[in-house]
Design a protein around this motif. Structure first.
Motif, short mmCIF file in Angstrom:
data_model
loop_
_atom_site.label_atom_id
_atom_site.label_comp_id
_atom_site.label_asym_id
_atom_site.label_seq_id
_atom_site.Cartn_x
_atom_site.Cartn_y
_atom_site.Cartn_z
N MET A 1 -21.90 32.72 46.06
CA MET A 1 -22.43 33.56 46.85
C MET A 1 -21.56 34.41 48.11
N LYS A 2 -21.63 35.64 48.34
CA LYS A 2 -20.95 36.13 49.34
C LYS A 2 -21.55 36.13 50.78
N ILE A 3 -20.84 35.34 51.65
CA ILE A 3 -21.66 35.07 52.81
C ILE A 3 -20.72 35.42 53.89
N ALA A 4 -21.38 36.28 54.83
CA ALA A 4 -20.55 36.70 56.10
C ALA A 4 -21.01 35.64 57.19
N GLN A 5 -20.16 34.94 58.06
CA GLN A 5 -20.28 34.34 59.20
C GLN A 5 -19.67 35.12 60.23
N VAL A 6 -20.60 35.47 61.29
CA VAL A 6 -20.28 36.29 62.42
C VAL A 6 -20.26 35.26 63.83
N ALA A 7 -19.15 35.09 64.18
CA ALA A 7 -18.92 34.29 65.60
C ALA A 7 -18.65 35.10 66.66
N VAL A 90 -25.67 37.45 52.02
CA VAL A 90 -26.41 37.34 53.10
C VAL A 90 -25.44 37.20 54.45
N ILE A 91 -25.94 37.66 55.50
CA ILE A 91 -25.01 37.66 56.75
C ILE A 91 -25.60 36.62 57.78
N HIS A 92 -24.98 35.81 58.12
CA HIS A 92 -25.22 34.89 59.07
C HIS A 92 -24.66 34.93 60.55
N PHE A 93 -25.56 35.38 61.39
CA PHE A 93 -25.20 35.63 63.08
C PHE A 93 -25.06 34.37 63.76
N HIS A 94 -24.23 34.22 64.48
CA HIS A 94 -24.12 33.17 65.59
C HIS A 94 -24.01 33.73 67.13
N LYS A 105 -31.60 48.17 60.06
CA LYS A 105 -31.00 49.13 59.02
C LYS A 105 -29.92 48.42 58.27
N LEU A 106 -29.65 47.17 58.38
CA LEU A 106 -28.81 46.49 57.33
C LEU A 106 -29.59 46.28 56.10
N ALA A 107 -28.99 46.68 55.07
CA ALA A 107 -29.53 46.69 53.40
C ALA A 107 -29.19 45.29 53.10
N VAL A 108 -29.38 44.21 53.89
CA VAL A 108 -28.65 42.96 53.52
C VAL A 108 -29.60 41.76 54.11
N PRO A 109 -29.97 40.83 53.52
CA PRO A 109 -30.59 39.72 54.01
C PRO A 109 -29.52 39.24 55.32
N LEU A 332 -27.38 26.79 52.87
CA LEU A 332 -27.57 27.68 51.52
C LEU A 332 -29.03 27.86 51.10
N ARG A 333 -30.03 26.94 51.40
CA ARG A 333 -31.33 26.92 51.17
C ARG A 333 -31.87 27.89 52.12
N VAL A 334 -31.67 28.03 53.22
CA VAL A 334 -31.95 29.11 54.11
C VAL A 334 -31.54 30.54 53.74
N TYR A 335 -30.48 30.77 53.22
CA TYR A 335 -29.99 31.76 52.68
C TYR A 335 -30.56 32.22 51.63
N GLN A 336 -31.03 31.37 50.52
CA GLN A 336 -31.97 31.91 49.45
C GLN A 336 -33.24 32.13 50.00
N GLN A 337 -33.70 31.61 50.85
CA GLN A 337 -35.15 31.85 51.57
C GLN A 337 -35.04 33.26 52.22
N VAL A 338 -34.19 33.68 52.90
CA VAL A 338 -34.10 34.80 53.67
C VAL A 338 -33.84 35.96 52.33
N GLN A 339 -33.03 35.57 51.38
CA GLN A 339 -32.92 36.66 50.21
C GLN A 339 -34.39 36.77 49.74
N GLN A 340 -35.03 35.71 49.42
CA GLN A 340 -36.30 36.05 48.65
C GLN A 340 -37.29 36.79 49.74
N ASP A 341 -37.32 36.54 51.07
CA ASP A 341 -38.14 37.19 52.09
C ASP A 341 -37.70 38.82 51.93
#
Lengths: 350, 350
Positions: A1-7, A90-94, A105-109, A332-341
């Motif tokens: 999975m291609k994942i961004a972590q934003v600190a 997926v992009i994961h913001f902190h 307007k992010l075309a990304v979960p 990873l389960r959350v990422y899948q969930q927001v992708q499905q959403d």
């Protein structure tokens, strides 16, 4: 999975010293890399990671909150995320809430972990407005003040399983680790130790804002022969201090959103005596990994019979619930969930 | 034209008292409405306007800069602009840089007026990153520290032409209006008046941060019989005070980005004696609408021969260059320009 972590930009990842959020981001990022994911970490340029690092600034630093320089760098970081967004699954913001308008307007979960306390009245209109933004809480308790927000999951923090060693035996003293501030109630820890006639080691920093409290209410109490104040310590010393303690004392007086020192203690096999506030009932299993107490009498009773707690149970609790792998798997389960959403929202729009 | 004006959340539009940015936004908004444009004003709910008003919060207030509550409301406001963006032909931001990442995905032409001083080193990386965002400066001088930014125009501030009346005659005294702070140099104004043996009326507020400066360096000088300190005043009193003055003294010691009180003075027909910093050479025509000076000797010489300045020339200068209509017409040209930029960028992408 291609994942961004934003600190956040305040601290490097991992932090040089104190910085709970940045430590957790580091553990999560490195575990995701270890599992073979393609991770991009948006964090200060002095961060240390095996992920791809993208930085709005070279050196992290503690900005003066009164000027808004931190906000400038965080704004640049947001723009960097924005411009590369479609690279990610997926992009994961902190980063609290600053990115919320951008995510429209992010075309990304995407998903945002909120790391701080949420029981502040000024947050109510904010999360009422942004009621649709997918959020993760770090405890069930943390989210209580904002029941209408779009909570997708609770993911407890985790530590690398080899970060701390199991210490099967204690040396009989108690430990207090963290900050000296009114809501941490080191005064209660001192009373518990003195009443039980056991030594207490206090490894804690004093923030500038807490110096008057320290000088006026705490300093004199440190003179008791059973009390040893050793200031702020590094990871190695922390392991030794907590690992050899009979119990970690965590007599807090505020709605702690997580309390990472408790799982550090479990990792060492050291039980915890904590006041029943905030996340404590979720993290600490009463009479199994320590005692959740409501007053000083209960705390002293717990401290007296701390030997009844099996240190192996504490370590096992850590291994089963609070490792970085456990945390990463949950995310990873959350990422899948927001992708499905995201996909089903797309289908609805079509 | 369908125009959005986006104001900061700190102050209502127009402001209750001090608040240069919000005053200018109000004058611009009302003039655009008067000219028949469909204007939407994003500002606090207690704002007073003939435009459509959309608000992230009911009451404006001066937030404590240390907590980040203002940022929460500004973030909500950004999201409101974002969600309605396509309703507008152009969006005009007055909110510094917070919206910059958002504008990347706005499918609408936009422009940002920067109202503050820009000679701060921390702004350099910010505007290096956002070098493409279309900006308007409020003076040519203001933009000098950031030559690489995407400056589209300078638009000087303007006032409604009937806000102040022409005062053909002065009563011979000098006036100082604004704030008492080290960069405003009321001490110079006092020296000029005393050396010229003319009365000086000081209508100025003292911010909390400037109280030590006021108490230690200014207070004692106010005891001179020629000096009258009258505190903060309203619009009516300001007109009377400035309008009846022989000159407005503006002996600043900082790169003033505009200096709205100078055009208030011209509107009354009152010439200005100002130190040659920041915007002054653009706003004040030396020997026509007052004197631009470099030191106290020049200032005192100017004050001595202030009667040589024709008060009608000052009023005409205001009418020809500094009315709200003039400002709105200039902004309408900017709006057309960013629309064209936007369309030709679209053509390039196709």
């Amino acid at each position: 999975m291609k994942i961004a972590q934003v600190a956040p930009v305040f601290e490097r990842v991992p932090p040089k010293a104190y910085g709970g959020t940045e430590r957790v981001i580091s553990y999560l990022t490195e575990e995701l890399v270890r599992q073979g994911h393609e991770v991009t970490l948006f964090a200060s340029g002095d961060s240390i990671t095996r992920a791809r690092l993208l930085s709005a600034m070279e050196q992290s630093r503690r900005f003066d909150a009164r000027d808004h320089e931190w906000l400038m760098y965080q704004t640049i970081a947001m723009d960097q995320v924005n411009s590369l967004a479609t690279e990610f699954d997926v992009i994961h913001f902190h980063t609290d809430y600053l990115h919320f308008p951008l995510t429209r307007k992010l075309a990304v979960p995407h998903v945002t972990t909120l790391h701080g306390r949420l029981d502040l009245p000024q947050l109510v209109p904010l999360y009422r407005h942004f009621h649709d933004i997918p959020l993760v809480s770090i405890s069930e308790s943390q989210r209580l003040p904002l029941p209408g927000a779009n909570w997708r999951a609770t993911v407890h923090h985790g530590l690398p399983s080899d970060l701390y060693e199991f210490h099967p035996q204690s040396e009989g003293y108690f430990a207090f680790v963290g900050r000296i501030s009114p809501e941490k109630r080191v005064d209660r820890a001192i009373e518990i130790a003195v009443r039980c006639e056991r030594p207490l080691y206090i490894a804690a920093k004093v923030d500038k804002a807490d110096e008057p409290y320290f000088n006026e209410q705490i300093k004199a109490r440190l003179n008791h022969p059973l009390i040893e104040y050793i200031g702020e310590i590094g990871d190695q010393e922390k392991q030794r201090l907590i690992g050899n303690a009979a119990a970690l004392l965590f007599p807090i007086d505020w709605p702690e959103p997580f309390g990472i020192v408790m799982i550090e203690s479990f990792a060492c096999g050291t039980p915890v005596i904590a006041y029943r506030h905030g996340s404590i009932p979720e993290i600490l299993r009463h009479r199994a990994t320590g005692f959740a107490v409501s007053n000083q009498e209960e705390a002293i009773a717990a401290a007296t019979c701390i030997g009844e707690i099996d240190r192996e149970v504490c370590r096992k609790e850590f291994e089963h619930r609070f490792t970085a792998k456990h945390m990463a798997d949950n995310y990873l389960r959350v990422y899948q969930q927001v992708q499905q959403d995201y996909e089903s929202a797309g289908r609805r729009i079509q």
